[in-house]
Design a protein around this motif. Structure first.
Motif, PDB file in Angstrom:
ATOM      1  N   GLN A 115       0.816  -1.201   0.000  1.00  0.00           N
ATOM      2  CA  GLN A 115       0.000   0.000   0.000  1.00  0.00           C
ATOM      3  C   GLN A 115       0.856   1.260   0.000  1.00  0.00           C
ATOM      4  OE1 GLN A 115      -2.582  -1.036   3.413  1.00  0.00           O
ATOM      5  NE2 GLN A 115      -4.279  -0.690   2.010  1.00  0.00           N
ATOM      6  N   THR A 116       0.301   2.327  -0.535  1.00  0.00           N
ATOM      7  CA  THR A 116       0.955   3.624  -0.523  1.00  0.00           C
ATOM      8  C   THR A 116       0.244   4.523   0.475  1.00  0.00           C
ATOM      9  OG1 THR A 116      -0.446   4.585  -2.239  1.00  0.00           O
ATOM     10  CG2 THR A 116       1.481   3.325  -2.973  1.00  0.00           C
ATOM     11  N   ILE A 117       0.791   5.701   0.680  1.00  0.00           N
ATOM     12  CA  ILE A 117       0.223   6.643   1.640  1.00  0.00           C
ATOM     13  C   ILE A 117      -1.227   6.981   1.301  1.00  0.00           C
ATOM     14  CG2 ILE A 117       1.201   8.576   0.342  1.00  0.00           C
ATOM     15  CD1 ILE A 117       0.487   8.397   4.113  1.00  0.00           C
ATOM     16  N   ASP A 118      -1.573   7.007   0.002  1.00  0.00           N
ATOM     17  CA  ASP A 118      -2.930   7.378  -0.404  1.00  0.00           C
ATOM     18  C   ASP A 118      -3.954   6.302  -0.070  1.00  0.00           C
ATOM     19  OD1 ASP A 118      -2.112   9.835  -1.427  1.00  0.00           O
ATOM     20  OD2 ASP A 118      -1.564   8.943  -3.356  1.00  0.00           O
ATOM     21  N   ASP A 119      -3.494   5.078   0.265  1.00  0.00           N
ATOM     22  CA  ASP A 119      -4.412   3.992   0.595  1.00  0.00           C
ATOM     23  C   ASP A 119      -4.858   4.026   2.056  1.00  0.00           C
ATOM     24  OD1 ASP A 119      -4.253   2.861  -1.990  1.00  0.00           O
ATOM     25  OD2 ASP A 119      -2.364   1.893  -1.466  1.00  0.00           O
ATOM     26  N   PHE A 120      -4.250   4.883   2.859  1.00  0.00           N
ATOM     27  CA  PHE A 120      -4.501   4.843   4.293  1.00  0.00           C
ATOM     28  C   PHE A 120      -5.604   5.797   4.721  1.00  0.00           C
ATOM     29  CE2 PHE A 120      -0.620   2.542   4.263  1.00  0.00           C
ATOM     30  CZ  PHE A 120      -0.660   1.749   5.389  1.00  0.00           C
ATOM     31  N   ASP A 121      -6.156   5.509   5.893  1.00  0.00           N
ATOM     32  CA  ASP A 121      -7.132   6.370   6.526  1.00  0.00           C
ATOM     33  C   ASP A 121      -6.571   7.803   6.561  1.00  0.00           C
ATOM     34  OD1 ASP A 121      -8.646   7.825   8.432  1.00  0.00           O
ATOM     35  OD2 ASP A 121      -9.207   5.974   9.463  1.00  0.00           O
ATOM     36  N   PRO A 122      -7.271   8.778   5.995  1.00  0.00           N
ATOM     37  CA  PRO A 122      -6.725  10.143   5.953  1.00  0.00           C
ATOM     38  C   PRO A 122      -6.476  10.729   7.338  1.00  0.00           C
ATOM     39  CG  PRO A 122      -9.035  10.100   5.263  1.00  0.00           C
ATOM     40  CD  PRO A 122      -8.566   8.684   5.309  1.00  0.00           C
ATOM     41  N   ARG A 123      -7.206  10.274   8.343  1.00  0.00           N
ATOM     42  CA  ARG A 123      -6.963  10.775   9.697  1.00  0.00           C
ATOM     43  C   ARG A 123      -5.569  10.393  10.163  1.00  0.00           C
ATOM     44  NH1 ARG A 123     -12.130   7.913  12.350  1.00  0.00           N
ATOM     45  NH2 ARG A 123     -11.091   6.211  11.246  1.00  0.00           N
ATOM     46  N   ILE A 124      -5.195   9.145   9.926  1.00  0.00           N
ATOM     47  CA  ILE A 124      -3.880   8.659  10.337  1.00  0.00           C
ATOM     48  C   ILE A 124      -2.796   9.281   9.470  1.00  0.00           C
ATOM     49  CG2 ILE A 124      -2.442   6.597  10.568  1.00  0.00           C
ATOM     50  CD1 ILE A 124      -5.035   5.026  11.092  1.00  0.00           C
TER      51      ILE A 124
END
Length: 205
Positions: free
Chosen positions: A142-151
């Motif tokens: 996964q890349t940064i864009d795949d993560f929960d935006p809050r985290i």
């Protein structure tokens, strides 16, 4: 909790430099990538402590007391239960079978519960057990864009703050107080709250 693997980074020094300039937090000058990477690692550690979740997938190890009727993982989600070792009072180490302990609610409230037909090696004394598990919100592809935006935003903000101010705060409460109220509130929403363990012992001595 002990990390058996080094968690991979999901942000880069370039992300932090860009974030610092975009939010007018200051320009990160005179810092090489290694220094910013250290600040990133510190930020991830703090955020993981604040939300009780492992951000990137890796193997971890816990040492807890048994026998127990229920043991909640202090961090989640739990992808797999890899090994459980019990150390008897005489020092003998036994690896439990996969069917001896059940992993339930691995995503939102992971915990271990002994199987109905399982008997602890020692019911009269508290004995240490080591639990190896794979934990983490995302897999390594996964890349940064795949993560929960809050985290994602919390890690960016804190790593940038550390880099701009040339300081690292490892205490979770103090670091969270550095963040804007709105961001701290979002982290609170993302937090996993494990319940108390239920440890029982029939007697001692």
């Amino acid at each position: 909790m002990i990390n058996l693997d080094v968690p991979p980074a999901f942000l880069t020094p370039a992300d932090i430099r860009e974030h610092a300039q975009f939010d007018q937090l200051g320009v990160i000058n005179g810092q090489d990538d290694a220094a910013i990477t250290d600040y990133l690692a510190a930020a991830v550690t703090v955020i993981e402590g604040a939300i009780s979740r492992a951000i990137m997938r890796r193997r971890v190890q816990f040492t807890v007391d048994a026998p127990f009727a229920r043991w909640p993982f202090p961090v989640g989600p739990v992808v797999s239960l890899d090994a459980v070792r019990v150390t008897a009072p005489d020092g003998t180490v036994t690896t439990l079978e996969a069917a001896d302990l059940m992993l339930v609610r691995p995503i939102d409230a992971p915990m271990l519960i002994p199987a109905a037909d399982f008997t602890w090696p020692d019911k009269h004394h508290l004995i240490p057990i080591e639990i190896d598990a794979t934990c983490g919100i995302g897999d390594n592809d996964q890349t940064i864009d795949d993560f929960d935006p809050r985290i994602r935003q919390a890690v960016r903000y804190l790593a940038t703050h550390f880099s701009v101010n040339r300081e690292t705060v490892t205490e979770v409460d103090q670091a969270v107080r550095m963040m804007p109220y709105s961001m701290a509130a979002l982290l609170q929403q993302a937090r996993l709250v494990p319940g108390p363990p239920v440890i029982w012992c029939k007697g001692r001595g």
